[in-house]
Design a protein around this motif. Structure first.
Motif, PDB file in Angstrom:
ATOM      1  N   MET A  12      36.499  34.052  45.908  1.00 33.05           N
ATOM      2  CA  MET A  12      37.144  33.188  44.926  1.00 33.05           C
ATOM      3  C   MET A  12      37.676  34.011  43.755  1.00 33.05           C
ATOM      4  O   MET A  12      38.746  33.729  43.229  1.00 33.05           O
ATOM      5  N   ASP A  35      32.262  43.565  38.892  1.00 30.41           N
ATOM      6  CA  ASP A  35      31.418  43.179  40.030  1.00 30.41           C
ATOM      7  C   ASP A  35      30.299  44.216  40.106  1.00 30.41           C
ATOM      8  O   ASP A  35      30.467  45.341  39.614  1.00 30.41           O
ATOM      9  N   ASN A  56      29.684  43.920  33.215  1.00 33.44           N
ATOM     10  CA  ASN A  56      30.066  42.542  32.870  1.00 33.44           C
ATOM     11  C   ASN A  56      30.238  42.397  31.353  1.00 33.44           C
ATOM     12  O   ASN A  56      31.069  41.635  30.880  1.00 33.44           O
ATOM     13  N   VAL A  70      30.452  34.319  40.346  1.00 34.88           N
ATOM     14  CA  VAL A  70      29.349  34.807  41.183  1.00 34.88           C
ATOM     15  C   VAL A  70      28.760  33.604  41.923  1.00 34.88           C
ATOM     16  O   VAL A  70      29.107  32.464  41.656  1.00 34.88           O
TER      17      VAL A  70
END
Ligand SMILES: NC(=O)c1ccc[n+]([C@@H]2O[C@H](COP(=O)([O-])OP(=O)(O)OC[C@H]3O[C@@H](n4cnc5c(N)ncnc54)[C@H](OP(=O)(O)O)[C@@H]3O)[C@@H](O)[C@H]2O)c1
Length: 265
Positions: A12, A35, A56, A70
């Motif tokens: 996604m 990621d 992040n 996630v």
């Protein structure tokens, strides 16, 4: 400062990046993705020319709008360490199935929190996306809706209806795949080759859906238009009524909605 940041560069996540870049809605140089998997980052950086990081925190601290993509099981461990990095007024868009805005707010209430429920055709820009504005203020809504339209058709719903969105459009592609499979097998049974039946079945479904969209007519009106007296279609429709196609579809949406509610707990 980046315009859009994305945490979780999976299926996604990539769909969101591809949609933004391909539609020129946001320039690739205005996007940063993170990621835990370095390989996923390298892939996205190479494919879309965006900035990539395994931090992040770097994404949150340097982006105006952050997508969280996630898996729901990874929510807590992903967001908890970031809760103080968000700035007041920043926008966080969650694509996590079954996770209420309230639950994200419990971890961090600094950003405005928006919740969306896309489906798999979003991977090719043809998704049906349920959008709940959550805590987003009125003046930001249009901008966010426009941004999300790169994934497909966006339908605004109250957050209480997100499970119904999941039951209809979230799971819906699988129902349609099954219907198309039936058409193909039906065609093969009558002597068409697999390839011929596949092409005819797929275009029949695309064409019928486009007709509903473009004419704005109720599906029942269009169905009546192609059912001539004593003709082939009415004979086929009679079998579908007898076998309870519509009843089965309504029950499928109902069951999937219930399951979504269960999973959210
Ligand atoms: N795919 C769909 O059609 C669809 C439809 C509707 C909603 N959604 C929602 O979209 C979300 C993502 O689904 P997906 O199919 O894209 O899953 P996915 O392909 O597994 O992508 C998630 C990515 O996030 C990474 N990740 C895990 N923990 C992380 C962390 N702490 N920090 C940064 N990255 C992390 C994962 O790495 P690892 O693989 O190494 O763990 C993976 O690359 C889910 O919440 C799902 O509910 C998906």
């Amino acid at each position: 400062m980046f315009k859009v940041g994305l945490i979780g560069a999976g299926n996604m996540g990539e769909a969101i990046v591809r949609g933004l870049v391909n539609s020129n809605t946001v320039k690739s140089t205005e996007i940063i993705v993170s990621d835990i998997d370095r390989n996923r980052i390298d892939t996205l950086v190479e494919r879309y020319n965006v900035a990539g990081t395994t931090s992040n925190r770097r994404v949150v601290e340097n982006s105006q709008i952050v997508f969280l993509a996630v898996k729901p099981k990874d929510l807590q461990k992903t967001l908890e360490p970031l809760k103080d990095s968000f700035k007041e007024g920043q926008i966080l868009i969650s694509v996590l199935a079954g996770i209420p805005v309230e639950k994200i707010q419990e971890i961090t209430d600094r950003p405005y929190i928006v919740r969306i429920m896309p489906n798999t055709p979003a991977l090719i820009g043809e998704g049906a996306i349920g959008l709940a504005y959550g805590t987003l203020p009125e003046e930001k809504k249009e901008e966010i809706k426009k941004l999300l339209q790169v994934l497909g058709t966006v339908v605004e719903v109250d957050e209480s209806l997100m499970d119904a969105v999941t039951g209809l459009s979230g799971s819906g592609p699988a129902y349609v795949f099954m219907f198309i499979e039936g058409l193909i097998q039906g065609g093969i049974k009558q002597g068409l080759s697999h390839q011929q039946a596949r092409e005819l079945a797929v275009q029949t479904v695309i064409g019928a859906a486009m007709m509903i969209k473009e004419t704005g007519e109720h599906p029942a009106v269009l169905r009546d238009m192609v059912s001539s007296p004593a003709g082939t279609t009415i004979h086929g429709l009679h079998v579908l009524e007898e076998k309870g196609l519509k009843d089965a579809v309504i029950s499928a949406v109902e069951k999937a909605t219930e399951r979504s509610r269960q999973l959210a707990k």
